[in-house]
Every structure is written in C-alpha cells, then in structure tokens.
Enzyme design. Sequence first.
Site, short mmCIF file in Angstrom:
data_model
loop_
_atom_site.label_atom_id
_atom_site.label_comp_id
_atom_site.label_asym_id
_atom_site.label_seq_id
_atom_site.Cartn_x
_atom_site.Cartn_y
_atom_site.Cartn_z
CD GLU A 1 24.49 -21.47 35.54
OE1 GLU A 1 24.19 -20.37 35.10
OE2 GLU A 1 25.62 -22.01 35.38
CB CYS B 1 18.22 -46.72 9.49
SG CYS B 1 18.91 -47.79 8.26
CD GLU B 2 23.68 -43.52 12.80
OE1 GLU B 2 22.99 -42.96 11.92
OE2 GLU B 2 24.91 -43.39 12.88
C1 LIG Z 1 24.88 -27.32 31.26
C2 LIG Z 1 25.15 -26.22 32.17
C3 LIG Z 1 24.75 -26.29 33.50
C4 LIG Z 1 24.07 -27.48 34.10
O1 LIG Z 1 24.86 -28.61 34.10
P1 LIG Z 1 24.34 -29.90 34.92
O2 LIG Z 1 25.46 -30.86 34.80
O3 LIG Z 1 23.10 -30.37 34.25
O4 LIG Z 1 24.10 -29.45 36.31
C5 LIG Z 1 24.99 -25.20 34.28
N1 LIG Z 1 25.59 -24.10 33.80
C6 LIG Z 1 25.99 -24.00 32.52
C7 LIG Z 1 26.62 -22.75 32.04
C8 LIG Z 1 25.80 -25.06 31.67
O5 LIG Z 1 26.21 -24.95 30.40
#
Ligand SMILES: *Cc1c(COP(=O)(O)O)cnc(C)c1O
Length: 414
Positions: free
Chosen positions: A263, A337-338
Amino acid sequence: MPQLLNNNNNLNIKNIKLLIQKYKSPFWIYDADIILKKIHLLKEFDIIRFAQKACSNTHILRLMKKNNVKIDAVSLGEIERALFSGFNPQNGEIIFTADILDDDTLSKVVDFKIPVNAGSLDMLEQLGKKSPGHHVWLRINPKFGYGHSKKTNTGGENSKHGIWEPNLALPIIKKYHLKLIGLHMHIGSGVNFDHLQKVCQSMIDNALLINQKISFISAGGGLPIPYTFDDQPIDINQYFKVWNIARKKISTLLNTNIKLEIEPGRFLVAESGMLITQVRTVKKMGKNNFVLINAGFNDLMRPTMYGSYHYISIIPGNNRKINEKKTIDTIIAGPLCESGDIFTQQEDGTIQKRRLPIIEIGDYLIFHDTGAYGASMSSNYNTRPLIPEILLNKHQFKVIRRRQTIQEILNLEK
Ligand SMILES: *Cc1c(COP(=O)(O)O)cnc(C)c1O
C-alpha cells in the site's frame, strides 16, 4: 533519485520553459512514465493499493486504475475522489483506512459497502451496529514503530494508529457478524531488513493469535525513495521475498489462501513530481545569502514539517550559463509571513544552508521528487490559492488542476 533536467528525461529545460511561458510559475508537474515504472517494480505483489493521500488528484487516480492499481482512502473526501475516478467499491477496489469514523463517512461506507480497515475497536462497534456483515480489516499496531521522523512514526505506544490488542476485536466482530477479511500493518521499515523481519514476525504472530480464515495481509506503505544521490534505492525484490515468506507461513498456519497487498504512497509518485518556482528576491542578511521564491510551505509543506530534503536545480531566467563550479551557501525561503517558511532546514527547524551556484532574481528553482505529499498537503495559508498541477503523459502536457482563484477562496465566506 532526482531526475536531472537533461534531454534524457521527459521533463527537461525546454519543456519546463514552455510550460512557464504558458502557465506562469509556481506549478507542479508530474511525469506519468515514472509512475508507470514504479508500478511495474511492484508487480510481484498480488495487489498494489495506492495510498492516495500522497497525491490525490483524480487524474493520477485514473492513471492508477488504468494500470490495475487499487486505492486506499483515509477520509470521506478521498472516498469521493476514488468513486469519481471510477473505482468500483463493490469488489474491494476501495478500502477505507482510519482510526475513527465520523457520521457522514460511516453512512458512505455502509451505503457503498466499502471495506473498512479499522484502526480502533470503537470503529468496529459503530460499523457493526449499522452494517452487520460488513467486510473489515484490522489495522494492527505491532507495539513498535519506525519512520523517518517523529511525525511519520506509525507504530508503538506513541502512535495513535492501529489496534493495540487485536484479539479484543474478535468478540465485536462476532457480535455483529462482521466479516474479517484482512490484517494490515503500516510500519514501513525503509531499507532496514532486520526491522522488516520483526514486522513480518509480528504479522505472523498476530495472524496466529486471531486465528481466523482471512484472505489478505497488507504490508502497508512506507517504502522509501532516494531523495539524494547518496540514498540507496530499496531492494524491492528482497522486500517482496521477506513478506512473501510471511504470507506463506500465514497461509499454512491458517490453512487458507492469503493474498499479499502492498500500500505505497510515496514510492509510486514522489519521483514523478517537480515543483517549479521563480526567484523574486536575493538578499543578504548579515553573512547569510537568502533566495526568496514565489512558493511557500503552503505549497510544499514537507521541509517545514519534517525538515525533508529536496534536490534543487536552477534554470536561468536570462541567457547566462550557470557556473556549477562557483557555489555559495544559500538559504531558500518562500513568501509567507512566517519565519518557518524555509525550504532548506533540518527536522528540528535549524536552518541548513545549501551549497548552490549563484542564483539571480528571475531564475527558476525546481524542487525535485515532490510528487508525494506535495500538492496533496498544500493549504490556503496567507490566502494563497492552490497552484496548478500538470501531467505529462505520452508526450502531452495536460493541466489536471487549474490554479485556484482568490475569489473562490473568498466565496466560501459569503
Ligand atoms: C500514509 C499511508 C500509506 C502510505 O505511506 P507512504 O509512506 O507514502 O508509502 C499507506 N497506508 C496507510 C494506512 C497510510 O496512512
């Protein structure tokens, strides 16, 4: 790896100059070819699920869908993006991953039968009451973490993510006849394979503890990319091998066929993207050389938030040739502005000067590897409109998000 602006790459100086003429800076640009290559690297996994929060433009999502990549959504808005981009909620193309459910999101996942990857027991209760039989995953906190910064650590006692005691989910699942289909851990071990072994062992232990006939395990995201020329790209075959062994063990232990999901967010899109900006002033502050550009942390948040590094290249705004040998310590800052609006800083906020060629007003600075957590993290801070996103696909440039207008921001307050 930063893609240099030479003619071997799709995004080169000539193309970028044409786009600047047409659309003015600042803007984002993505190279679809790079995304396709990165998808291809993960082909051994049964399912690739894009964590869309890294880059949630619906044109990018459609590109993913076309290439057989499924989608993860972490909010109602991201569910709507996935549906709008043509993902089919019925066959697991969309999964909702979160640690809470608000009422509107709960109604949506129930109405569209979107599987829920639950990061808390309360979510299971709320979902079960409304939708008996709903397909669920458990997002497990393996009780330890990893991550390139405190703000990206996703496991252990200091993380808000996931379920600490997944066996306590079982009575709730039973009570509401929920269907447990998968186990999920989003830790990300970078290129640390000892740590990855630990994560996989934890997945095996948890699968055994839960001892249900699930269909999927997910390795989560967190695959790194090389932001500098010294960073090593991850050995993805090795990464797959370690997870695949875990998958097989779990298949045997539970006596059922298990599919292995991955994922990633960053891994698929980071290297495809660049942020194009223009230098508006060069000024000395005592001994320090400040270069201020027309994009701020409202556009690219990562350096301010995590002290992240992006390789920067320079396109001269005039006809001079950049002298790469003559360099000077430079601080790159934005217009906000930071005082934290600095692109060259460490994680703790300490300014980190970058050795760069002499930069002049009117030059263009290109921030590389900004396809992930770039546009998707932008805000309207200082009432600055969101900037355009442009996609290069099959030698064609297409504006996939136009520049927001100030009037559009004001309209919300009518
Ligand atoms: C953010 C996230 C990812 C992806 O993370 P990366 O570091 O971009 O690969 C995958 N799964 C979940 C549940 C996330 O919250």
